[in-house]
Design an enzyme around this catalytic site. Structure first.
Site, PDB file in Angstrom:
ATOM      1  N   ASN A   9      20.662  17.117   9.118  1.00 38.89           N
ATOM      2  CA  ASN A   9      19.660  17.228   8.048  1.00 38.89           C
ATOM      3  C   ASN A   9      18.295  17.352   8.721  1.00 38.89           C
ATOM      4  O   ASN A   9      17.751  16.356   9.204  1.00 38.89           O
ATOM      5  CB  ASN A   9      19.726  15.971   7.164  1.00 38.89           C
ATOM      6  CG  ASN A   9      18.605  15.932   6.135  1.00 38.89           C
ATOM      7  OD1 ASN A   9      17.924  16.928   5.902  1.00 38.89           O
ATOM      8  ND2 ASN A   9      18.424  14.780   5.522  1.00 38.89           N
ATOM      9  N   TRP A  10      17.763  18.564   8.756  1.00 38.73           N
ATOM     10  CA  TRP A  10      16.495  18.793   9.475  1.00 38.73           C
ATOM     11  C   TRP A  10      15.292  18.288   8.675  1.00 38.73           C
ATOM     12  O   TRP A  10      14.196  18.256   9.191  1.00 38.73           O
ATOM     13  CB  TRP A  10      16.333  20.278   9.780  1.00 38.73           C
ATOM     14  CG  TRP A  10      17.281  20.799  10.821  1.00 38.73           C
ATOM     15  CD1 TRP A  10      18.273  20.098  11.461  1.00 38.73           C
ATOM     16  CD2 TRP A  10      17.339  22.134  11.357  1.00 38.73           C
ATOM     17  NE1 TRP A  10      18.929  20.916  12.361  1.00 38.73           N
ATOM     18  CE2 TRP A  10      18.384  22.163  12.307  1.00 38.73           C
ATOM     19  CE3 TRP A  10      16.618  23.311  11.125  1.00 38.73           C
ATOM     20  CZ2 TRP A  10      18.702  23.325  13.034  1.00 38.73           C
ATOM     21  CZ3 TRP A  10      16.937  24.468  11.837  1.00 38.73           C
ATOM     22  CH2 TRP A  10      17.969  24.462  12.780  1.00 38.73           C
ATOM     23  N   LYS A  11      15.493  17.925   7.438  1.00 39.77           N
ATOM     24  CA  LYS A  11      14.401  17.461   6.569  1.00 39.77           C
ATOM     25  C   LYS A  11      13.258  18.495   6.588  1.00 39.77           C
ATOM     26  O   LYS A  11      13.522  19.678   6.697  1.00 39.77           O
ATOM     27  CB  LYS A  11      13.930  16.071   6.989  1.00 39.77           C
ATOM     28  CG  LYS A  11      15.102  15.079   7.148  1.00 39.77           C
ATOM     29  CD  LYS A  11      14.663  13.663   7.188  1.00 39.77           C
ATOM     30  CE  LYS A  11      15.862  12.779   7.503  1.00 39.77           C
ATOM     31  NZ  LYS A  11      15.609  11.377   7.311  1.00 39.77           N
ATOM     32  N   HIS A  96      19.979  12.590  -1.577  1.00 39.46           N
ATOM     33  CA  HIS A  96      19.474  11.897  -0.392  1.00 39.46           C
ATOM     34  C   HIS A  96      18.494  10.807  -0.831  1.00 39.46           C
ATOM     35  O   HIS A  96      17.739  10.993  -1.789  1.00 39.46           O
ATOM     36  CB  HIS A  96      18.785  12.894   0.549  1.00 39.46           C
ATOM     37  CG  HIS A  96      18.501  12.292   1.894  1.00 39.46           C
ATOM     38  ND1 HIS A  96      17.403  11.490   2.112  1.00 39.46           N
ATOM     39  CD2 HIS A  96      19.171  12.348   3.060  1.00 39.46           C
ATOM     40  CE1 HIS A  96      17.417  11.079   3.376  1.00 39.46           C
ATOM     41  NE2 HIS A  96      18.480  11.589   3.973  1.00 39.46           N
ATOM     42  N   GLU A  98      15.733   9.876   0.243  1.00 37.79           N
ATOM     43  CA  GLU A  98      14.315  10.278   0.187  1.00 37.79           C
ATOM     44  C   GLU A  98      14.009  10.996  -1.125  1.00 37.79           C
ATOM     45  O   GLU A  98      12.940  10.822  -1.705  1.00 37.79           O
ATOM     46  CB  GLU A  98      13.972  11.153   1.405  1.00 37.79           C
ATOM     47  CG  GLU A  98      13.910  10.312   2.677  1.00 37.79           C
ATOM     48  CD  GLU A  98      14.257  11.062   3.946  1.00 37.79           C
ATOM     49  OE1 GLU A  98      14.280  12.309   3.935  1.00 37.79           O
ATOM     50  OE2 GLU A  98      14.519  10.384   4.967  1.00 37.79           O
ATOM     51  N   GLU A 168      24.973   6.283   3.229  1.00 35.77           N
ATOM     52  CA  GLU A 168      23.760   6.153   4.035  1.00 35.77           C
ATOM     53  C   GLU A 168      22.999   4.889   3.618  1.00 35.77           C
ATOM     54  O   GLU A 168      22.209   4.929   2.657  1.00 35.77           O
ATOM     55  CB  GLU A 168      22.852   7.363   3.826  1.00 35.77           C
ATOM     56  CG  GLU A 168      23.471   8.673   4.255  1.00 35.77           C
ATOM     57  CD  GLU A 168      22.399   9.686   4.646  1.00 35.77           C
ATOM     58  OE1 GLU A 168      22.369  10.086   5.812  1.00 35.77           O
ATOM     59  OE2 GLU A 168      21.586  10.059   3.782  1.00 35.77           O
ATOM     60  N   GLY A 174      16.410   6.663   9.581  1.00 31.37           N
ATOM     61  CA  GLY A 174      15.145   6.889  10.286  1.00 31.37           C
ATOM     62  C   GLY A 174      14.522   5.631  10.864  1.00 31.37           C
ATOM     63  O   GLY A 174      13.363   5.646  11.275  1.00 31.37           O
ATOM     64  N   SER A 214      20.525   6.637  11.504  1.00 30.93           N
ATOM     65  CA  SER A 214      20.264   6.428  12.930  1.00 30.93           C
ATOM     66  C   SER A 214      21.514   6.600  13.800  1.00 30.93           C
ATOM     67  O   SER A 214      21.733   5.865  14.766  1.00 30.93           O
ATOM     68  CB  SER A 214      19.619   5.062  13.167  1.00 30.93           C
ATOM     69  OG  SER A 214      18.387   4.989  12.475  1.00 30.93           O
ATOM     70  N   GLY A 235      19.975  12.796  10.834  1.00 36.95           N
ATOM     71  CA  GLY A 235      18.588  13.208  10.633  1.00 36.95           C
ATOM     72  C   GLY A 235      17.917  13.473  11.968  1.00 36.95           C
ATOM     73  O   GLY A 235      18.059  14.545  12.561  1.00 36.95           O
ATOM     74  N   GLY A 236      17.172  12.492  12.470  1.00 37.04           N
ATOM     75  CA  GLY A 236      16.364  12.663  13.682  1.00 37.04           C
ATOM     76  C   GLY A 236      17.120  13.293  14.850  1.00 37.04           C
ATOM     77  O   GLY A 236      16.592  14.180  15.534  1.00 37.04           O
TER      78      GLY A 236
END
Ligand code: PEP
Length: 256
Positions: A9-11, A96, A98, A168, A174, A214, A235-236
């Site tokens: 997920n590149w956000k 998600h 967010e 999640e 994150g 994470s 993510g990251g």
């Protein structure tokens, strides 16, 4: 055995130029490998065509991070599922944390989006998970059950092929704090049990349940080796080729 799925997920990172070069590097490292699972990247909308071109002919699937809840018309700023399909997308992340937090997305909206994207021939990655305060209060199972009950029974076309769950825990997204493999397994087994009641035992047994929060190359193997953990939503660590491919390596090793 269920195929694993590793989904990046590149956000809101990487425009077309940077996205093309990361996708080409990831596709290059996967080229010619006989993978026992699926590898997916979900770039921002405007980066999708560049990633589609870079991934062409390679075992790298293309996803999106969201979609509209209508299939066209006067909805300024929205993207219809059928447009994503035309652009080469096969999976869409829905719900998600967010988006639940910043866009106030609720169950009704998520159900509309998933039904629509399924009708367009796309697959949904449905995200859910408890907040830190909910875990501290010992309410994580109750919260997850309510999130699954609020959406799964209302899906018109859901099956284990077009629907993926992504557990999640919000406190792990994150933050650098990963759920332990034991915590992940516990919540995945619980998710599968709840899904079994809602969708039937057989479909639930085939359903892929990803872990997100994470996840990195150093913990992927341990997480993905648990019986109900079928890969990860990343993510990251999906933004650097060596980190992301390291996670794919962990997923492959978990199937040895
Ligand atoms: C995510 O955004 O879905 C996620 C899991 O992020 P991170 O890996 O950075 O925690």
């Amino acid at each position: 055995m269920r195929r694993y799925l590793v989904a990046g997920n590149w956000k809101m990172n990487l425009g077309p130029a940077a996205g093309r070069s990361l996708a080409a590097a990831v596709a290059g490292s996967l080229k010619g490998r006989k993978l026992r699972g699926d590898v997916l990247v979900c770039p921002p909308f405007v980066t999708i065509p560049a990633v589609a071109a870079a991934a062409d002919g390679n075992p790298l699937l293309l996803g999106a991070q969201n979609c509209g809840d209508q299939d066209g018309g006067a909805f300024t700023g929205e993207i219809a599922p059928s447009m994503l399909k035309e652009a080469g997308v096969s999976y869409v992340i829905i719900g998600h944390s967010e988006r639940r937090q910043y866009q106030r997305e609720d169950d009704d909206l998520l159900v509309r989006k998933i039904n629509l994207l399924h009708a367009a021939g796309l697959k949904a990655i449905f995200c859910y998970g408890e907040l830190l305060a909910e875990r501290k209060a010992g309410r994580e199972r109750e919260v997850v059950r309510a999130q699954l009950e609020g959406v799964l029974p209302r899906l018109q076309y859901a099956d284990p092929y077009n629907t993926v769950l992504a557990y999640e825990p919000v406190w792990a997204i994150g933050t650098g704090e990963t759920a332990t493999p034991e915590q992940a397994q516990q919540m995945h087994a619980w998710s599968r049990e709840v899904a079994g009641r809602l969708l039937g035992e057989q479909p639930a047994a085939s359903l892929r349940i990803l872990y997100g929060g994470s996840c990195k190359a150093s913990n992927a193997l341990d997480l993905f080796s648990r019986p109900d953990v079928d890969g990860g939503l990343i993510g990251g660590a999906s933004l650097k080729v060596e980190d992301f491919v390291g996670i794919v390596d962990g997923a492959e090793a978990s199937r040895d």
